[in-house]
Write a protein that holds these residues in place. Structure first.
Motif, short mmCIF file in Angstrom:
data_model
loop_
_atom_site.label_atom_id
_atom_site.label_comp_id
_atom_site.label_asym_id
_atom_site.label_seq_id
_atom_site.Cartn_x
_atom_site.Cartn_y
_atom_site.Cartn_z
N ALA A 126 0.83 -1.08 0.02
CA ALA A 126 0.20 0.03 0.02
C ALA A 126 0.77 1.08 0.08
N PHE A 127 1.77 1.08 0.73
CA PHE A 127 3.04 2.41 0.81
C PHE A 127 3.34 2.54 -0.55
N SER A 128 4.08 1.63 -1.38
CA SER A 128 4.52 1.85 -2.53
C SER A 128 3.74 2.28 -3.35
N ARG A 129 2.26 1.45 -3.39
CA ARG A 129 1.18 1.99 -4.15
C ARG A 129 0.83 3.39 -4.36
N GLU A 130 0.72 3.95 -2.98
CA GLU A 130 0.11 5.36 -2.68
C GLU A 130 1.11 6.27 -3.05
N THR A 131 2.38 5.85 -2.84
CA THR A 131 3.30 6.99 -2.76
C THR A 131 4.30 6.87 -4.36
N GLU A 132 3.45 6.11 -5.10
CA GLU A 132 3.96 5.75 -6.47
C GLU A 132 5.63 5.57 -6.66
N LEU A 133 6.01 4.72 -5.76
CA LEU A 133 7.50 4.43 -5.78
C LEU A 133 7.64 3.16 -6.89
N PRO A 134 8.88 3.15 -7.36
CA PRO A 134 9.29 2.38 -8.06
C PRO A 134 9.33 0.95 -7.62
N ILE A 135 9.08 -0.22 -8.63
CA ILE A 135 9.21 -1.49 -8.12
C ILE A 135 10.54 -1.78 -7.47
N THR A 136 11.42 -1.02 -7.69
CA THR A 136 12.71 -1.42 -6.94
C THR A 136 13.09 -0.90 -5.76
N TYR A 137 12.24 0.12 -5.20
CA TYR A 137 12.25 0.76 -4.10
C TYR A 137 12.52 -0.22 -2.80
N HIS A 138 13.14 0.16 -2.02
CA HIS A 138 13.27 -0.55 -0.66
C HIS A 138 13.73 0.63 0.56
N PRO A 139 13.26 0.76 1.61
CA PRO A 139 14.04 1.47 2.65
C PRO A 139 15.38 1.25 3.29
N LYS A 140 16.25 2.14 2.60
CA LYS A 140 17.71 2.06 3.08
C LYS A 140 18.15 2.52 4.39
N THR A 141 17.43 3.81 4.77
CA THR A 141 17.97 4.67 5.64
C THR A 141 17.14 4.60 6.79
N ARG A 142 17.68 5.31 7.92
CA ARG A 142 16.92 5.09 9.18
C ARG A 142 15.56 5.97 9.02
N LEU A 143 15.80 6.94 8.29
CA LEU A 143 14.79 7.79 8.16
C LEU A 143 13.62 7.11 7.36
N ASP A 144 13.98 6.31 6.20
CA ASP A 144 13.20 5.56 5.39
C ASP A 144 12.40 4.58 6.19
N ILE A 145 13.10 3.98 7.28
CA ILE A 145 12.59 2.78 7.82
C ILE A 145 11.24 3.54 8.75
N ALA A 146 11.83 4.75 9.34
CA ALA A 146 10.94 5.37 10.18
C ALA A 146 9.60 5.88 9.63
N PHE A 148 8.29 4.46 6.83
CA PHE A 148 7.42 3.23 6.77
C PHE A 148 6.66 2.71 7.86
N MET A 149 7.50 2.58 9.13
CA MET A 149 6.89 2.49 10.22
C MET A 149 5.45 3.52 10.65
N ALA A 150 5.77 4.54 10.33
CA ALA A 150 4.78 5.56 10.89
C ALA A 150 3.60 5.22 9.80
N PHE A 151 3.94 4.99 8.47
CA PHE A 151 2.73 4.64 7.72
C PHE A 151 2.05 3.62 7.96
N THR A 152 2.57 2.55 8.44
CA THR A 152 1.97 1.14 8.95
C THR A 152 1.18 1.61 10.08
N GLU A 153 1.55 2.13 10.96
CA GLU A 153 0.86 2.38 12.14
C GLU A 153 -0.68 3.12 11.50
N ARG A 154 -0.60 4.06 10.63
CA ARG A 154 -1.58 4.84 10.22
C ARG A 154 -2.42 4.09 9.36
N TYR A 155 -1.85 3.21 8.67
CA TYR A 155 -2.47 2.54 7.65
C TYR A 155 -3.44 1.30 8.37
N ALA A 156 -2.77 0.88 9.45
CA ALA A 156 -3.56 -0.41 10.48
C ALA A 156 -4.67 0.68 11.08
#
Length: 373
Positions: A126-146, A148-156
């Protein structure tokens, strides 16, 4: 709306640069994605459009998302994952397969873990779809991971409209569906699931991008499994409580093992702080009865408070404890230290087996009181 996007983007970019150690490009990317989401919500929400305060709403939504993101950033990927995990576990606990109440603690938490792993996969899609990220995207940095976690809490916690003018959180609907699909005897091995397997869903989870998410979320620090003694004590205590029809106490025990906050426990059980305090006292009473009962040796071994450790007492506490004992109780204690069983102690003291057991419970209770003073 372009002006609102620009205002929100600049606000987020500046605060991310000031509040994190992420690079300028990383801050810009996250600020852009959050600003795009906020702008889209403002456009699609009829209530916001009708309020006439679109920019104020946009700023509130952006600040909320920024606060969530910084919360997970400050905690780091490991502590952040534990926080997110406990929050979502608290929400779904009462909805996943209530029929397994008699299962072991490990089986119960394994099922919740399995569900949450699949939910993280759905959230990432859902995160990739709604932010229109490329299929190769993955969170690399500490900020990227944070982010995604924040998005997951809101999504839930998204509210999904149901019939009859009702609504429900998305994760609860997913948990109910998951529970209905679980055969009573089918408990999935979460370690296999998180490591990747042969099923279709596992092969999806093993894709390069999601593999990075899994590594970032759960693979940096392995939480050690409960050892054999702990598992045995937990299972025996749950059975003890259920035999005495203390299901609320058993649930409270599981929630504490999950390291849930008291506010989360109150929310799940739908009780007031006062009622939760009463439940906690009731659980403490049964815990003490269990610890002083027939399984006292196992419990004290688990607590590292066996006879060889002076029942967990410090030298001065042990001295105080032994001085409080009567002459007969001191002799009883000495016989226990010499590894005599109840029958042998009864013979030595010239009393019944029941009297020996009651006296030993009293002695253990005195040590318990001093140890927990």
């Amino acid at each position: 709306m372009e002006q609102i996007y620009t205002t929100i983007f600049e606000l987020l970019w500046e605060q991310l640069q000031n509040s994190t150690q992420a690079g300028e490009r990383n801050c810009r990317q996250v600020a852009h994605r959050v600003a795009e989401e906020v702008t889209r919500i403002c456009i699609e929400s009829q209530r916001i459009q009708a309020s006439g305060e679109i920019e104020e709403w946009a700023k509130k939504l952006a600040q909320l998302r920024l606060k969530q993101c910084l919360h997970y950033y400050q905690q780091g990927s490991v502590r952040g994952r534990c926080d997110l995990h406990s929050t979502l576990a608290a929400i779904v606990y009462g909805y996943i397969n209530p029929s397994y109440r008699s299962a072991s603690y490990r089986a119960r938490t394994t099922l919740i873990e399995d569900f949450l792993q699949s939910f993280y996969l759905e959230s990432f899609k859902a995160f990739s779809r709604e932010t229109e990220l490329p299929i190769t995207y993955h969170p690399k940095t500490r900020l990227d991971i944070a982010e995604f976690m924040a998005f997951t809490e809101r999504y839930a916690k998204r509210r999904i409209r149901l019939r009859g003018n009702r609504s429900q959180q998305l994760i609860i609907l997913r948990a109910q569906t998951f529970s209905q699909q679980q055969p009573p005897e089918d408990l999935v091995d979460i370690q296999s699931a998180s490591a990747g397997g042969n099923s279709d869903s596992d092969s999806e989870w093993s894709s390069p991008a999601l593999s990075q998410v899994r590594k970032a979320m759960s693979n940096q620090e392995q939480i050690p499994e409960a050892d054999e003694i702990t598992e045995k004590v937990v299972q025996m205590l749950l059975e003890y409580l259920q035999e005495r029809k203390q299901q609320e106490c058993a649930d409270y025990f599981v929630f504490r093992l999950l390291d849930l906050a008291t506010s989360q426990i109150e929310w799940i059980l739908e009780i007031t702080p006062r009622e939760r305090d009463y439940l906690q006292q009731r659980f403490k009473y049964h815990l003490e009865r269990f610890a002083l009962g027939p399984h006292w040796e196992l419990v004290h071994e688990w607590l590292e408070a066996g006879l060889e450790q002076n029942l967990g007492l410090m030298p001065q506490e042990w001295k105080t404890f032994t001085q409080q004992l009567s002459e007969e109780e001191q002799k009883h204690l000495s016989l226990r230290q010499n590894n005599l069983n109840d029958e042998a102690i009864a013979d030595q003291l010239g009393c019944t087996l029941t009297q020996v057991q009651k006296r030993w419970i009293k002695i253990l209770a005195q040590a318990w009181t001093i140890r927990n003073a």
